[in-house]
Write a protein that holds these residues in place. Sequence first.
Motif, PDB file in Angstrom:
ATOM      1  N   PHE A   1       1.007  -0.942  -0.072  1.00 57.93           N
ATOM      2  CA  PHE A   1       0.447  -0.473  -0.026  1.00 57.93           C
ATOM      3  C   PHE A   1       1.076   1.007  -0.135  1.00 57.93           C
ATOM      4  N   GLU A   2       0.030   2.171  -0.746  1.00 61.49           N
ATOM      5  CA  GLU A   2       0.739   3.230  -0.031  1.00 61.49           C
ATOM      6  C   GLU A   2      -0.454   4.531  -0.180  1.00 61.49           C
ATOM      7  N   VAL A   3      -0.283   5.778   0.776  1.00 65.89           N
ATOM      8  CA  VAL A   3      -0.420   6.714   0.862  1.00 65.89           C
ATOM      9  C   VAL A   3       0.485   8.305   0.262  1.00 65.89           C
ATOM     10  N   ARG A   4      -0.737   8.756  -0.324  1.00 72.59           N
ATOM     11  CA  ARG A   4       0.176   9.132  -1.155  1.00 72.59           C
ATOM     12  C   ARG A   4      -0.938  10.892  -1.584  1.00 72.59           C
ATOM     13  N   LYS A   5       0.027  11.842  -1.209  1.00 72.52           N
ATOM     14  CA  LYS A   5      -0.141  13.271  -1.402  1.00 72.52           C
ATOM     15  C   LYS A   5      -0.344  14.047  -3.608  1.00 72.52           C
ATOM     16  N   SER A   6      -1.448  14.682  -3.151  1.00 77.63           N
ATOM     17  CA  SER A   6      -1.433  14.808  -5.076  1.00 77.63           C
ATOM     18  C   SER A   6      -2.788  15.213  -4.560  1.00 77.63           C
ATOM     19  N   PHE A   7      -3.014  16.406  -5.471  1.00 82.97           N
ATOM     20  CA  PHE A   7      -3.843  17.077  -6.648  1.00 82.97           C
ATOM     21  C   PHE A   7      -4.134  16.259  -7.177  1.00 82.97           C
ATOM     22  N   VAL A   8      -5.844  15.920  -7.373  1.00 84.02           N
ATOM     23  CA  VAL A   8      -5.968  15.019  -8.899  1.00 84.02           C
ATOM     24  C   VAL A   8      -5.050  13.993  -9.151  1.00 84.02           C
ATOM     25  N   PHE A   9      -4.061  14.026 -10.120  1.00 82.74           N
ATOM     26  CA  PHE A   9      -3.312  13.141 -10.418  1.00 82.74           C
ATOM     27  C   PHE A   9      -1.998  14.237 -10.591  1.00 82.74           C
ATOM     28  N   ASP A  10      -2.157  15.245 -10.125  1.00 83.93           N
ATOM     29  CA  ASP A  10      -0.665  15.368 -10.138  1.00 83.93           C
ATOM     30  C   ASP A  10       0.557  14.880  -9.671  1.00 83.93           C
ATOM     31  N   ASN A  11       0.430  13.843  -8.565  1.00 82.43           N
ATOM     32  CA  ASN A  11       1.931  13.544  -8.038  1.00 82.43           C
ATOM     33  C   ASN A  11       1.329  11.605  -8.901  1.00 82.43           C
ATOM     34  N   ILE A  12       0.427  11.398  -9.569  1.00 81.36           N
ATOM     35  CA  ILE A  12       0.553   9.960  -9.925  1.00 81.36           C
ATOM     36  C   ILE A  12       0.998   9.473 -11.825  1.00 81.36           C
ATOM     37  N   SER A  13       1.997   8.449 -10.994  1.00 84.47           N
ATOM     38  CA  SER A  13       1.861   8.730 -13.133  1.00 84.47           C
ATOM     39  C   SER A  13       1.647   6.980 -13.302  1.00 84.47           C
ATOM     40  N   GLU A  14       2.000   5.963 -12.227  1.00 82.85           N
ATOM     41  CA  GLU A  14       1.548   5.042 -12.584  1.00 82.85           C
ATOM     42  C   GLU A  14      -0.188   4.327 -13.182  1.00 82.85           C
ATOM     43  N   LYS A  15      -0.849   3.252 -13.438  1.00 82.20           N
ATOM     44  CA  LYS A  15      -1.939   2.957 -14.095  1.00 82.20           C
ATOM     45  C   LYS A  15      -2.113   1.659 -13.723  1.00 82.20           C
ATOM     46  N   PHE A  16      -3.770   1.741 -13.147  1.00 83.42           N
ATOM     47  CA  PHE A  16      -4.233   0.849 -12.118  1.00 83.42           C
ATOM     48  C   PHE A  16      -5.731   0.056 -12.964  1.00 83.42           C
ATOM     49  N   ASP A  17      -5.808  -0.875 -11.645  1.00 81.51           N
ATOM     50  CA  ASP A  17      -6.693  -1.736 -12.352  1.00 81.51           C
ATOM     51  C   ASP A  17      -8.178  -1.350 -12.115  1.00 81.51           C
ATOM     52  N   VAL A  18      -8.587  -0.826 -11.218  1.00 80.66           N
ATOM     53  CA  VAL A  18      -9.905  -0.511 -10.466  1.00 80.66           C
ATOM     54  C   VAL A  18      -9.086   0.890  -9.898  1.00 80.66           C
ATOM     55  N   ILE A  19     -10.284   2.148 -10.460  1.00 80.33           N
ATOM     56  CA  ILE A  19      -9.759   3.480  -9.673  1.00 80.33           C
ATOM     57  C   ILE A  19     -10.951   3.884  -8.874  1.00 80.33           C
ATOM     58  N   LEU A  20     -11.825   4.049  -7.887  1.00 87.05           N
ATOM     59  CA  LEU A  20     -12.519   4.482  -6.811  1.00 87.05           C
ATOM     60  C   LEU A  20     -12.989   6.024  -6.554  1.00 87.05           C
ATOM     61  N   SER A  21     -13.587   6.517  -6.860  1.00 86.96           N
ATOM     62  CA  SER A  21     -13.631   7.849  -6.678  1.00 86.96           C
ATOM     63  C   SER A  21     -15.311   8.437  -6.033  1.00 86.96           C
ATOM     64  N   ASN A  22     -15.389   8.805  -5.353  1.00 89.25           N
ATOM     65  CA  ASN A  22     -16.708   9.901  -3.885  1.00 89.25           C
ATOM     66  C   ASN A  22     -16.202  10.722  -4.410  1.00 89.25           C
ATOM     67  N   PRO A  23     -16.239  12.285  -5.402  1.00 90.81           N
ATOM     68  CA  PRO A  23     -15.551  12.845  -6.028  1.00 90.81           C
ATOM     69  C   PRO A  23     -16.132  13.778  -5.279  1.00 90.81           C
ATOM     70  N   PRO A  24     -15.001  14.812  -4.835  1.00 84.27           N
ATOM     71  CA  PRO A  24     -15.238  16.264  -3.710  1.00 84.27           C
ATOM     72  C   PRO A  24     -16.252  17.764  -4.900  1.00 84.27           C
ATOM     73  N   ILE A  25     -17.746  17.022  -4.489  1.00 85.72           N
ATOM     74  CA  ILE A  25     -18.442  18.327  -5.071  1.00 85.72           C
ATOM     75  C   ILE A  25     -18.222  19.162  -5.206  1.00 85.72           C
ATOM     76  N   ARG A  26     -17.702  20.124  -3.705  1.00 83.43           N
ATOM     77  CA  ARG A  26     -16.970  21.226  -2.856  1.00 83.43           C
ATOM     78  C   ARG A  26     -15.817  21.974  -4.366  1.00 83.43           C
ATOM     79  N   ALA A  27     -15.257  20.887  -5.134  1.00 81.50           N
ATOM     80  CA  ALA A  27     -14.608  21.165  -5.348  1.00 81.50           C
ATOM     81  C   ALA A  27     -14.780  22.117  -6.978  1.00 81.50           C
ATOM     82  N   GLY A  28     -15.624  21.560  -7.230  1.00 78.40           N
ATOM     83  CA  GLY A  28     -16.130  22.314  -8.349  1.00 78.40           C
ATOM     84  C   GLY A  28     -16.142  21.392 -10.218  1.00 78.40           C
ATOM     85  N   LYS A  29     -17.736  21.159 -10.470  1.00 77.69           N
ATOM     86  CA  LYS A  29     -16.891  20.624 -11.627  1.00 77.69           C
ATOM     87  C   LYS A  29     -16.111  20.266 -12.168  1.00 77.69           C
TER      88      LYS A  29
END
Length: 198
Positions: free
Chosen positions: A109-137
Motif C-alpha cells: 500500500f501507499e499513501v500519497r499526497k496529490s491534487f487530482v493526478f498531479d503526483n500520480i504517474s502509474e496505471k491501475f486496474d480499478v479507480i474508486l472515487s467519491n468526487p469532491p463536489i465542493r471542488a467544482g465541476k
Amino acid sequence: MVKNKKIIKYEIENKNFEFVTDNGVFSKTKVDFGTDVMLKVFLRENQNKKNQKFDVLDIGCGYGVVSVVVKSFFKNVRTVSSDVNERALDLTRENLLRNGVVKDRNDNFEVRKSFVFDNISEKFDVILSNPPIRAGKQTIFQIYEKSFLHLNENGEFYCVIQTKHGAKSTQKKLEEIFGNCETLEINAGYRIFRSVKK
C-alpha cells in the motif's frame, strides 16, 4: 485547526471496522452514505476476485474508508490512497494499521499526497472515487478524464454521485470519455456508475 479526533464504527458484509476521524476531513461523524453504497456495490460486483492481484487507486481517500475496506476483502490488492489533505493522509495511515489490513510500511500500500493526478504517474486496474463536489465541476471532470488515462486496458472506474449534484452530467461525461457508463445502483438519490476502459 484544532484537533478533535474521534472513533467511528462501521459495518459492511458482517465485518466491523473502526475509523479515527478528525476536524477538517470529509464526513467525520460517520461513513458517508454514498461511500457505503459504492463499497457495497463494488464488493458485490467483484466477489469472484477475492484472491486476485490487482492495483487500486482510492482517489480523494479522506480518512481511508475505501482503502481499508478494499484491502480487508481483497488480500492481494495493492492500494494507493491519495488526497490533497495532509491530515486525511495521516488518518488513512492510522486507519490502515488500526484495522489490521496492513502490518507494516511494506504491505502493498501507499499513501500519497496529490491534487487530482498531479503526483500520480502509474496505471491501475480499478479507480474508486467519491468526487469532491465542493471542488467544482472542472476538478471533478479532470478526475474523470485523467482516470481514463491512468487505467490499464479493461480497467474499471467506479464513482458515486448524488442526482442533485449532477449525476446526469457525470454520466454524460463518462460516456464521452470511456464510451460507456453503466448505472450499477440508485439508492436514496445516490447513483453508482462504472465505466470500463476498452
